[in-house]
Design a protein around this motif. Structure first.
Motif, mmCIF file in Angstrom:
data_model
loop_
_atom_site.group_PDB
_atom_site.id
_atom_site.type_symbol
_atom_site.label_atom_id
_atom_site.label_comp_id
_atom_site.label_asym_id
_atom_site.label_seq_id
_atom_site.Cartn_x
_atom_site.Cartn_y
_atom_site.Cartn_z
ATOM 1 N N SER C 16 -68.400 53.342 133.923
ATOM 2 C CA SER C 16 -70.123 55.084 134.042
ATOM 3 C C SER C 16 -70.318 54.696 136.123
ATOM 4 O O SER C 16 -71.065 53.468 136.049
ATOM 5 C CB SER C 16 -70.630 53.752 133.342
ATOM 6 O OG SER C 16 -70.622 53.695 131.857
ATOM 7 N N VAL C 18 -71.635 54.722 139.044
ATOM 8 C CA VAL C 18 -72.946 54.757 139.733
ATOM 9 C C VAL C 18 -72.974 54.984 141.539
ATOM 10 O O VAL C 18 -73.041 54.017 141.878
ATOM 11 C CB VAL C 18 -73.461 53.928 139.051
ATOM 12 C CG1 VAL C 18 -75.374 54.101 140.094
ATOM 13 C CG2 VAL C 18 -74.410 53.474 137.988
ATOM 14 N N THR C 28 -70.487 53.663 146.156
ATOM 15 C CA THR C 28 -70.611 53.769 144.386
ATOM 16 C C THR C 28 -70.530 52.515 143.459
ATOM 17 O O THR C 28 -69.637 51.955 144.378
ATOM 18 C CB THR C 28 -69.085 54.354 144.490
ATOM 19 O OG1 THR C 28 -70.148 56.154 144.617
ATOM 20 C CG2 THR C 28 -69.312 54.901 142.233
ATOM 21 N N ALA C 31 -71.985 50.630 136.342
ATOM 22 C CA ALA C 31 -73.399 50.392 135.955
ATOM 23 C C ALA C 31 -72.864 48.911 135.338
ATOM 24 O O ALA C 31 -72.402 48.320 134.894
ATOM 25 C CB ALA C 31 -73.577 51.506 134.492
ATOM 26 N N PHE C 91 -78.799 52.351 139.287
ATOM 27 C CA PHE C 91 -78.707 53.472 138.439
ATOM 28 C C PHE C 91 -78.586 54.220 139.759
ATOM 29 O O PHE C 91 -79.027 54.306 140.983
ATOM 30 C CB PHE C 91 -80.112 52.831 138.300
ATOM 31 C CG PHE C 91 -81.604 52.863 138.995
ATOM 32 C CD1 PHE C 91 -82.422 54.369 140.272
ATOM 33 C CD2 PHE C 91 -82.139 51.503 139.299
ATOM 34 C CE1 PHE C 91 -82.533 53.943 141.048
ATOM 35 C CE2 PHE C 91 -82.991 51.745 140.365
ATOM 36 C CZ PHE C 91 -83.832 53.008 141.212
ATOM 37 N N GLU C 92 -79.019 55.561 139.225
ATOM 38 C CA GLU C 92 -78.182 57.227 139.393
ATOM 39 C C GLU C 92 -79.286 56.878 140.640
ATOM 40 O O GLU C 92 -80.286 57.011 140.374
ATOM 41 C CB GLU C 92 -77.646 57.535 138.938
ATOM 42 C CG GLU C 92 -77.861 58.631 139.261
ATOM 43 C CD GLU C 92 -75.905 58.539 139.794
ATOM 44 O OE1 GLU C 92 -74.904 57.860 139.622
ATOM 45 O OE2 GLU C 92 -75.265 59.274 140.840
#
Lengths: 83, 417, 929
Positions: C16, C18, C28, C31, C91-92
């Motif tokens: 994942s 983010v 980047t 998670a 978080f994104e």
């Protein structure tokens, strides 16, 4: 601090209102003259460390007045009773 | 060594090797002419003004049970102001304000006295009228005051909650000369000044008893031995009743805890002192950037220097109601101080029934701003045996006589003042 | 993988990715990453600037003790300064920015402070900036303030919402490490209710038995009396901004608590130890094992204990080169030697790091070897361990002083808060194997930092000692050490160590370190919770609120109540409306909701005696069916409150109090009944909310009422004279109480009905009075009329006035005991010099008297000595013009005198004539009109 009200049980401080030292004795002479005893009762306090009886009102609860024995140095509640 | 930009520069070039202790660590002599008990703001200022204004009193010692300035002088929210209403108070606090205005140059220490103003907000017509009474009283006493309406206030403090308030802000009583000072530096500045004028400052010296002979105070018994004295002044707010009890006295005082709060440092946000009129909250911002704020006392007799959670919540509710921008600022530290809450909310500077024993007490939560005048007037009383003209109302006997100085009008219930 | 993310390992979710931004640049992470781990993984070492010298700083720790990596998180009104990158889960779309810097993080002009640092020694500001005095506010202080501070507050209302809860448990376990989980499991096994809190979110699920409530992302930050703990639960801080509650203040009431907070590492100070790349050894290990991030590629370890040697195999297994192990202990230890041998790392026993080298980041270290001589070692990270400090902050919230334990060279908990136990490393167990305390490597002449956030150096501590600030509390205050947002978690012990060395004393006798709540900084919004904006306090509405609102009433806050202030007609301002309402009452009839007056029902055989004792005047002789005005004092003899009390039956009274004092009077009466005279058989209850009460006032009031009162109740003056009361029904059977009392001075009644009927009653009265020209009136008209009649109210019942001052001395009975009697008899309370109640009218009718003006003799100078009183209440009467009530020295003797009304605050200065306080109808004829 939490106080165990004899009517309502253990409740948080925010429900109660402290007013005064309960170790003092209100003169019983009817107050016809402003004697030194009256002035002492109204204005003077021992205000020492350690255990002390004081009046608390369960203002956000049952409206009972309580005599709370409390150590003012540690905030430990030693006893709670009705007047 | 005199402190100045020049001395800082020269010392910097010499690796700061020349700085001396700000005050000597004196050991007690067997006797003094005057002993001041209490190394807080009141005691230190008293020793300073005794030595400076009344050198004729002779040798002076100041006794502190722990480290200097560890009581309320180092625990308060640093506000200075002279916005009182009653004739017993206003001349005294205005006198104090004038001393603040020249203090740093007087004792050669930068206490960061910052006249950034104070705004007392009002939220109703009745509150406005009460502030008008107070502001007019201040002007009559030669202080400064200004009454702002809502529009004027909004121009000056645009960030208050004007549009979504439970108790909308209607305006403010402003004292521009009020402000803040660096509390610790006040203690250190007085200590240094007193020391330079010959006062023996004796730390870690707790008074265990007041020695009396024939109804006169003649000395003190301490953890560092017996010290005799011609006159003794007590200035130990927060513990006044405990010390007075050693001389057999009961006082019109109860000790209560007041909490103070500081946030994490922030870039300049609040450029003044603001007190909320519809809740228990006041705030300023320190030079380091922390929001310094406080509210009501905890409400019950206490000798524990810590606060309770409901009052923290209450204070923060007040803060958020008034200035919702502080919601994301974080509370960094909270602490409690012990207040001498007197029975009319005003202090005591007086002789006691014990001859040669004097008392300076009952400052409630207003002692810091009073520090200079408190010391000045107490020194005057000790040296001359008669009260200074601006402190004449602060008598012990006023309670029994009914000549109270009750700004709030709540009577003999100390936790309401 | 690129950058510093290891090819494998860690507990983050590599499936994942983010995306986030730091200083506008896209990065980047995964998670499970914190902002700190994600930045380190991306090779970002420089994350902030220090407080005083604006020096470059990087991530130092891996938890809430982080002193350096403070950022502004999120944007706009959500901007949250001073957020620890080590605690911010990414978080994104997260946006973060460095703070306390110039236009860019890399080039900060204020870093010039570092060159000036010889002049900016500890406390330098106390010694200068004093001349000239006026320059402090104008020049010096603004300059200091701009440079100081940390992050920027958004300056906008916090858009988030916050919650509060109270939870109860038998056992609160603080910290969900192995020790905490074991304590929670054991307690639950005995059937106790357990709450387990941990500051972080577990990266792998924790297996807990039933009976344990686990609160993740929950920091217990304070210990309070009565087994109450304050905790902050971060509900959505790890998610994009939304309308969900951000944080929750959890008050936990626990029978006992177990502190299992482990230990926090402390560094060893050396030259330039503030360079990005100097990190705590355990943090380096955490980044490898938790996040799969190697903070560097060539790591030098500096330690003085065996615990930190655990990092060696971790790095080795992760494939990170170890540049060497600098062991401050002369012989090092087998543990270190064996670990280093396995990792092919050289050990420099008995050596010290003199200083770190590099610009804006570590590129090497200069080492002083045991046998003498210096060695330069290239490295990109210096992992440092000076030992571990039990994480005991919560134990000192109750005055507990931590105690120095020389065996492990650490402070351990002293006296504990009641019912708290401490387990594991927090208690000092299993810590600091073979430690030899070193707080400062001791060789570098430049800056060796103790407090990284506040830029306090070893030299500053020594200078403070030299200047006499050697008590630990003085040291902290003089140098600001430990006062930063990390509360000195990584600096206090080292500072005491350096101070002890300087003083030549042991650490135990030098002092201790204490922590004040909160353990970590807590958002003010979370402490306030939902009680903000309009919800700051409850709002009490009168039972006729809807009716009044329908008539266009303007409302005013009266304590917690909202009351109708006036009922404007089109084109009317407040004054025009209020004067029209007064005229309606004086000439016809008006109605006003007076529900807010406190109403206390008093019953019992001793009710009359009770009233005798709480009121100053006589009550025993009040007949049933009558009302009397009463005055109440405090025990100290000053006036507390006034109001009317009606005798509904032999043993049944209803008291009214002022709106402002309703609760206070109730509390006072309960005290009298329960404490002072508990032998009296009397019961009290507040019925303020139960009865809606409407005043019907004016010459047409009786005629209006007659239309709604049921028969056979008789309102004639003979049957129901002034000061009568009765229970009756109105509007066809509604139970009611009627009192013939008057605040306005007109013939008037107050009619009480059950609250739910009050709205209908108001409407019925309006209908009944329509033919007489009835008008509703609000508090403004009420105020005008009471000032016309000279009735004291809030501004006169200000707690400073005696009965004498209000002209009510004769209400103090000489024949009986009552509260306040003794103290009211003091001569000072009746001295002529006291300011007593008078009326005022301006000499020139154009002048308008304002409340708050002071009263001076005409011709006297405007100074305090001339001040003889002040205006308490002022009104603009439609018939009398400007009138006022005032408190004036020796007032009653001065009726007719002309005085100066002085209001410099608002530019008022004119003359007025002193009058009797009753401006209108002093004989009271209108009561019977």
């Amino acid at each position: 601090m939490r106080i165990t009200c004899p009517h309502c049980g253990n409740r948080g401080l925010e429900e109660f209102t402290y007013t005064q030292d309960a170790e003092r004795t209100r003169p019983t002479d009817g107050g016809a003259t402003p004697t030194p005893e009256w002035a002492d009762y109204i204005y003077l306090r021992d205000n020492l460390k350690g255990p002390r009886k004081e009046y608390w009102y369960h203002s956000a609860g049952c409206h009972a007045w309580l005599i709370v024995e409390r150590d003012v140095s540690t905030h430990e509640i030693l006893s709670v009773r009705l007047p | 060594m005199r402190y100045s930009a020049f001395s800082v520069l020269t010392q910097a070039l010499r690796g700061h090797t020349g700085w001396k202790p700000a005050w000597r660590k004196a050991a007690p002599a067997p006797s003094y002419d005057v002993i001041v008990i209490g190394g807080g703001g009141g005691g230190l200022a008293t020793a300073y003004y005794l030595a400076k204004n009344h050198p004729e009193v002779g040798r002076i010692a100041l006794l502190e049970k722990g480290w200097l300035g560890g009581g309320n002088i180092g625990r308060n929210t640093t506000i200075i102001r002279s916005n009182y209403m009653l004739p017993g108070n206003e001349p005294f606090y205005e006198f104090s304000m004038k001393l603040w205005e020249g203090l740093e140059q007087d004792f050669n220490y930068n206490a960061m006295v910052s006249q950034r103003g104070i705004y007392n907000l009002y939220h109703s017509d009745a509150q406005r009228d009460a502030y008008a009474r107070r502001g007019n009283s201040m002007l009559l006493h030669g202080a400064d005051a200004q009454l702002l309406d809502r529009a004027q206030l909004r121009r000056e403090l645009p960030y208050l909650n004007y549009d979504n308030a439970r108790f909308p802000v209607q305006g403010a009583l402003v004292q521009r000369r009020a402000g803040t000072a660096r509390h610790d530096a006040v203690a250190w500045g007085y200590a240094r000044g007193a020391d330079q004028r010959g006062v023996d400052i004796i730390e870690n010296c707790e008074v265990l008893g007041i020695l009396q002979e024939d109804g006169k105070a003649v000395g003190v018994e301490t953890t560092r031995g017996v010290i005799r004295a011609g006159k003794i002044g007590m200035a130990v707010a927060g513990a006044s009743s405990l010390l007075a009890a050693k001389a057999g006295l009961r006082l019109p005082i109860e000790s209560h805890a007041l909490q103070a709060f500081v946030s994490e440092g922030l870039k300049p946000l609040i450029d003044t002192v603001i007190t909320f009129g519809a809740g228990h909250f006041y705030i300023s911002q320190s030079d380091k950037g922390g929001l310094v704020f406080g509210g009501d006392i905890d409400g019950y007799n206490s000798y524990a220097q810590r606060g309770n959670l409901p009052v923290i919540e209450d204070v923060c509710e007040g803060g958020m109601a008034l200035m919702p921008m502080i919601g994301r600022a974080r509370l960094l530290r909270s602490w409690g101080g012990l207040m001498d809450m007197s029975m009319d909310g005003s202090p005591i500077i007086d002789k006691t029934p014990v001859e040669n024993l004097f008392i300076n007490a009952g400052w409630c939560y207003g002692g810091f701003k009073a520090t200079p005048a408190s010391g000045f007037c107490f020194a005057h009383l000790i040296a001359r045996g008669a009260p200074h003209e601006v402190a004449g109302a602060y008598r012990l006997a006023r309670f029994a006589e009914g000549k109270l100085i009750d700004e709030k009008g709540v009577g003999a219930q100390p936790n309401l003042h | 993988m690129t950058g510093f993310r290891l090819a494998q390992g860690g507990l983050v979710d590599r499936a994942s990715p983010v995306k986030f931004h730091f200083d506008g640049k896209a990065y980047t992470g995964f998670a499970g990453d914190t902002l700190a781990s994600a930045l380190l993984a991306s090779g970002v070492k420089l994350v902030g600037r220090s407080f005083k010298y604006h020096l470059p700083r990087g991530v130092f720790a891996s938890g809430s003790e982080e002193p350096n990596a403070l950022v502004e998180l999120r944007a706009g009104a959500w901007r949250e300064p001073n957020t620890r990158a080590t605690m911010a889960e990414i978080f994104e779309g997260l946006e973060a920015a460095s703070q306390n810097r110039g236009p860019s993080l890399k080039y900060d002009p204020l870093a010039v402070n570092n060159l000036l640092s010889p002049f900016l020694s500890a406390g330098f500001y106390y010694k200068t900036f004093m001349w000239p005095a006026s320059f402090w506010e104008k020049l010096y202080e603004p300059m200091i303030r701009r440079a100081a501070g940390l992050g920027r507050n958004a300056g906008l209302p916090d858009p988030d919402i916050y919650e509060k809860t109270t939870e109860f448990c038998d056992v609160l376990v603080i910290g969900a490490g192995a020790e905490g989980i074991e304590a929670a499991t054991q307690a639950a096994a005995t059937g106790q209710r357990v709450i387990l809190c941990d500051e972080n979110a577990p990266l792998v699920p924790i297996d807990l038995p039933a009976g344990v409530e686990f609160l993740a992302r929950t920091t217990v930050f304070g210990v309070y009396d009565g087994g109450t703990y304050a905790a902050l639960q971060r509900l959505t801080d790890h998610l994009p901004s939304s309308n969900a509650p951000r944080q929750r203040l959890v008050r936990i009431v626990a029978g006992r608590s177990v502190l299992a907070t482990g230990a926090l590492e402390r560094p060893i100070a050396f030259g330039n130890n503030d360079l990005p790349g100097v990190m705590l050894s355990r943090a380096v290990g955490d980044y490898v094992t938790r996040y799969g991030v190697a903070p560097g590629r060539n790591i030098l370890l500096y330690l003085n204990n065996d615990d930190a040697a655990g990092l060696i195999p971790v790095l080795h297994q992760a494939g990170v080169n170890i540049a060497g192990v600098v062991d401050a202990r002369p012989a090092s230890s087998d543990v270190v030697h064996e670990a280093a041998r396995a990792a092919n790392a050289p050990v420099y026993a008995g050596a010290a790091i003199i200083r770190a080298t590099g610009w804006q980041g570590v590129s090497g270290a200069k080492i002083r070897l045991a046998k003498g001589g210096d060695l330069a070692l290239p490295c990109d990270i210096i992992a440092v361990s000076g030992g571990f400090n039990p994480n005991l902050a919560l134990t000192s919230h109750f005055d507990g002083k931590p105690v120095w334990d020389a065996a492990i060279a650490a402070f351990v908990p002293g006296s504990l808060p009641p019912c708290m136990s401490v387990v594991g490393k927090a208690a000092g167990q299993g810590l600091n194997a073979n430690i030899q305390p070193v707080f400062h490597s001791g060789f570098f002449p430049g800056k060796s930092f103790l407090d990284l956030q506040n830029d306090v150096t070893v030299k500053d501590v020594k200078l403070a000692e030299q200047e006499g600030f050697a008590a630990v509390e003085h040291l902290k205050r003089y140098t600001t050490l430990g006062m930063a947002t990390d509360q000195g978690k990584t600096s206090n012990v080292n500072a005491i160590g350096v101070l002890a060395q300087t003083l030549g004393k042991g650490i135990g006798e030098t002092g201790t370190t204490r922590f004040r709540p909160p353990y970590v900084p807590v958002a003010i919004g979370a402490l306030a919770g939902a009680h903000t904006g309009k919800e700051f306090k409850p709002t009490r509405l009168t039972p006729t609120h809807e009716w009044a609102a329908g008539l266009g009433a303007v409302f005013v806050e009266t304590g917690l109540w909202l009351r109708a202030q006036y009922f404007p007609k089109p084109g009317e301002d407040w004054l025009a409306a209020a004067q029209r309402e007064v005229n309606a009452v004086r000439n016809a009839v008006g109605i006003c909701d007076v529900t807010t007056l406190g109403k206390i029902d008093i019953q019992g055989p001793d009710a009359a005696i009770f009233l005798e004792r709480v009121y100053t005047n006589s009550w025993a002789n009040l007949p049933v069916g009558k009302v009397r005005y009463g005055l109440m004092l405090r025990e100290d003899g000053f006036v507390m409150d006034d109001g009317t009390t009606a005798r509904l039956g032999e043993t049944h009274f209803v008291m009214t109090t002022t709106t402002a004092n309703a609760a206070r009077v109730m509390q006072h009466l309960e005290f009298c009944a329960q404490v002072i005279w508990k032998e009296l058989d009397v019961s009290l209850i507040s019925v303020t909310d139960q009865w809606g009460q409407i005043a019907v006032a004016g010459p047409k009031s009786a005629a209006t009422l007659a239309k709604i009162v049921d028969s056979p109740f008789d309102l004639s003056d003979e049957a129901f004279p002034y000061m009568a009361c009765m229970e009756l029904t109105v509007c066809g059977g509604v139970p009611a109480r009627l009192f013939r009392i008057s605040f306005s001075g007109e013939r008037a009644y107050e009619l009480a009905v059950p609250s739910r009927q009050a709205d209908a009653l108001a409407r019925a009265l309006m209908q009944a009075g329509a033919e007489f020209g009835i008008a509703p009136y609000g508090t403004e008209a009420l105020g005008i009329m009471r000032i016309e009649k000279g009735h004291p109210a809030g501004p006169e019942l200000n707690g400073q006035t005696s009965a004498h001052d209000l002209g009510m001395g004769k209400l103090l009975s000489k024949k009986k005991e009552f509260i306040g009697r003794a103290m009211a008899a003091r001569p000072a309370l009746t001295a002529p010099i006291r300011q007593t109640l008078v009326g005022l009218r301006p000499v020139n009718p154009q002048d308008i008297i304002r409340a708050g003006s002071h009263l001076l003799p005409v011709g006297a100078p405007a100074v305090a000595a001339s001040d003889q009183g002040h205006v308490t209440s002022a009104a603009r009467s439609p018939t009398l013009g400007s009138i006022a009530l005032a408190l004036l020295e020796n007032g009653p003797a001065r009726h007719g005198e002309t005085l100066r009304v002085y209001d410099p605050l608002r530019g008022g200065d004119f003359t007025a004539i002193v009058t009797h306080p009753v401006h209108l109808d002093p004989e009271g004829h209108r009561l019977h009109a």
